[in-house]
Design an enzyme around this catalytic site. Sequence first.
Site, PDB file in Angstrom:
ATOM      1  N   HIS A   1       0.836  -1.199   0.000  1.00  0.00           N
ATOM      2  CA  HIS A   1       0.000   0.000   0.000  1.00  0.00           C
ATOM      3  C   HIS A   1       0.869   1.248   0.000  1.00  0.00           C
ATOM      4  CE1 HIS A   1      -3.822   2.031   1.839  1.00  0.00           C
ATOM      5  NE2 HIS A   1      -3.062   2.934   1.254  1.00  0.00           N
TER       6      HIS A   1
ATOM      7  N   LEU B   1       1.780   6.627  -5.131  1.00  0.00           N
ATOM      8  CA  LEU B   1       2.843   7.160  -5.983  1.00  0.00           C
ATOM      9  C   LEU B   1       2.356   8.330  -6.845  1.00  0.00           C
ATOM     10  CD1 LEU B   1       4.748   3.867  -6.928  1.00  0.00           C
ATOM     11  CD2 LEU B   1       5.044   5.358  -4.956  1.00  0.00           C
ATOM     12  N   ARG B   2       1.083   8.679  -6.714  1.00  0.00           N
ATOM     13  CA  ARG B   2       0.544   9.949  -7.254  1.00  0.00           C
ATOM     14  C   ARG B   2       0.659  10.117  -8.762  1.00  0.00           C
ATOM     15  NH1 ARG B   2      -2.057  10.543  -2.547  1.00  0.00           N
ATOM     16  NH2 ARG B   2      -0.810  11.432  -0.860  1.00  0.00           N
TER      17      ARG B   2
ATOM     18  N   ASN C   1      -5.984   5.878  -6.282  1.00  0.00           N
ATOM     19  CA  ASN C   1      -6.665   7.184  -6.122  1.00  0.00           C
ATOM     20  C   ASN C   1      -5.805   8.299  -6.712  1.00  0.00           C
ATOM     21  OD1 ASN C   1      -4.839   6.875  -4.025  1.00  0.00           O
ATOM     22  ND2 ASN C   1      -6.055   8.011  -2.553  1.00  0.00           N
TER      23      ASN C   1
ATOM     24  N   ASP D   1      -9.278   2.793  -2.217  1.00  0.00           N
ATOM     25  CA  ASP D   1      -8.541   3.416  -1.115  1.00  0.00           C
ATOM     26  C   ASP D   1      -8.551   4.937  -1.172  1.00  0.00           C
ATOM     27  OD1 ASP D   1      -6.903   3.265   1.278  1.00  0.00           O
ATOM     28  OD2 ASP D   1      -5.396   4.217   0.020  1.00  0.00           O
TER      29      ASP D   1
ATOM     30  N   HIS E   1     -10.429   0.021   2.569  1.00  0.00           N
ATOM     31  CA  HIS E   1     -10.006   1.109   3.453  1.00  0.00           C
ATOM     32  C   HIS E   1     -11.131   1.238   4.474  1.00  0.00           C
ATOM     33  CE1 HIS E   1      -9.126   5.663   3.942  1.00  0.00           C
ATOM     34  NE2 HIS E   1     -10.309   5.478   4.501  1.00  0.00           N
TER      35      HIS E   1
ATOM     36  N   HIS F   1      -4.379  -0.542   6.597  1.00  0.00           N
ATOM     37  CA  HIS F   1      -4.054   0.419   7.655  1.00  0.00           C
ATOM     38  C   HIS F   1      -4.985   0.349   8.872  1.00  0.00           C
ATOM     39  CE1 HIS F   1      -7.022   3.002   5.676  1.00  0.00           C
ATOM     40  NE2 HIS F   1      -6.233   3.275   4.665  1.00  0.00           N
TER      41      HIS F   1
ATOM     42  N   ASN G   1      -4.883   9.624   7.972  1.00  0.00           N
ATOM     43  CA  ASN G   1      -6.150   8.873   7.941  1.00  0.00           C
ATOM     44  C   ASN G   1      -5.824   7.388   7.855  1.00  0.00           C
ATOM     45  OD1 ASN G   1      -8.412   7.451   7.176  1.00  0.00           O
ATOM     46  ND2 ASN G   1      -8.995   8.801   5.511  1.00  0.00           N
TER      47      ASN G   1
ATOM     48  N   ASP H   1       1.485   2.764   3.541  1.00  0.00           N
ATOM     49  CA  ASP H   1       0.531   3.846   3.251  1.00  0.00           C
ATOM     50  C   ASP H   1       1.298   5.160   3.012  1.00  0.00           C
ATOM     51  OD1 ASP H   1      -1.778   5.226   2.741  1.00  0.00           O
ATOM     52  OD2 ASP H   1      -2.542   5.196   4.786  1.00  0.00           O
TER      53      ASP H   1
HETATM   54 ZN   LIG Z   1      -6.580   4.303   2.931  1.00  0.00          ZN
END
Ligand SMILES: [Zn+2]
Length: 439
Positions: free
Chosen positions: A61, A64-65, A95, A153, A180, A233, A281, A308
């Site tokens: 998890h 890497l955007r 995401n 996520d 998530h 997480h 979060n 994360d």
């Molecule tokens: Zn998450």
Amino acid sequence: MRILLGNAMLFDGARFLPGTMDTVIENGIIAAIGKIDRSGKFDVVHDLTGKVLCPGFIDLHCHLRDPGQEWREDLDSGAKAGAAGGFTTLVCMPNTDPPLDTPALVRYILEKSEKCCGSRILPAGCVSKERKGKTLAEMGKMARAGAVIFTDDGSPVSDTGLFRLALQYSTWLGTRIMEHPEEISLTAGAQVNEGICSTFLGLKGWPSSAEASDISRGCSLSRDTGAPVHFTHVSAEDSILVLREGKASGLPVTCDVTPHHLCLTEEEILAAGADSVYKVNPPLRSSRDRDALWEALSDGTVDAIATDHAPYHMDEKDLPFQEASFGIASLECAVAAVLSEWARRGKPCPLERMLSLFTSGPAGILPIEWKDAGKIGGGLSANLTVLDLDLERVVHVEEWKSKARLSPWNGRRLRGWPTMTFVNGRMVHSYEGPIEEVD
Ligand SMILES: [Zn+2]
């Protein structure tokens, strides 16, 4: 290319082999393990006396955007950061912008990351189209293109009917849904753990029931469909109680915990005067929750440690607590942070258990074709991490390969660092020596 890794303590994914071992890598494959005749011809010899040779670490998890938010991180900086942190394999979250919900985007990640010199990157695909929670994304096509896990996520799969359908599909595809766990009606506007932090800071509290109740829902869907569910997480004692019960009754449920929830508590937020570097979060919890995570890690309730890793630009993070983004960046110091905390707590479980949480544990959550990713054995690809348990270093974020420049560990002295990382026999990170570049 023949490489000899000599005199290492060898952890094979489950246990330590007796004594010390030599390992030969030939053309990217582990060719031999044992006592090797040094008179043979080797292109490179590394003496690993006093170090541990492990299967390459796997992070289930990380963010890497890429595509769309490359100012925070991109596949290249992420791959390099992963390698520097001892990870040979990273599962990147969907995401992004656009969200990773089509086979074309899955292929984009795989093709672009192929050219990066660092960790291998495996894409996670969205459960729902555009992560909107309304219609199922093209899970089958994405799985065939190479998506290894499915998750919305950043958010839960909030529509329970859609979650159930996704679970049924995922079993047919041989993949898992990574949930998530967050019941969003309980967390709207929440900033910190509900407890001393919300009381003292006057910020809206985030109850642990928001996590535990979503895990209960997932367990119940797992019981109904027979499908495995992976909860990511996990941060609270209440959640651990639900998971322990689910596992004891035979449900195929699994979970991971993060380095920050294992190492930090809400008290750090108070001590640091509500520094937004600790805003995440799910939020940092109480010390009681943290103790419960360590107990769960020792007794086998926890299956993996996942970072994360959530990099942000300074402008998005260096703000008053309420305005800052949620997320902690840790890829390059995650292993050292966890091993330092493990030692500080008096080594509550064997080292084998700790190492399996970075290797065979996460490998077991991936589709079956990745099951050997958490092992060392003759004939397997040489994805390897060398660990120096005695090495002490101070974290300097300005030296990171990651684009993130804010982390709670900046300036902290940690002990137990990955010093070399090999991906398919190629050295992609070395603390001591130069790194081969991709040709
Ligand atoms: Zn998450």
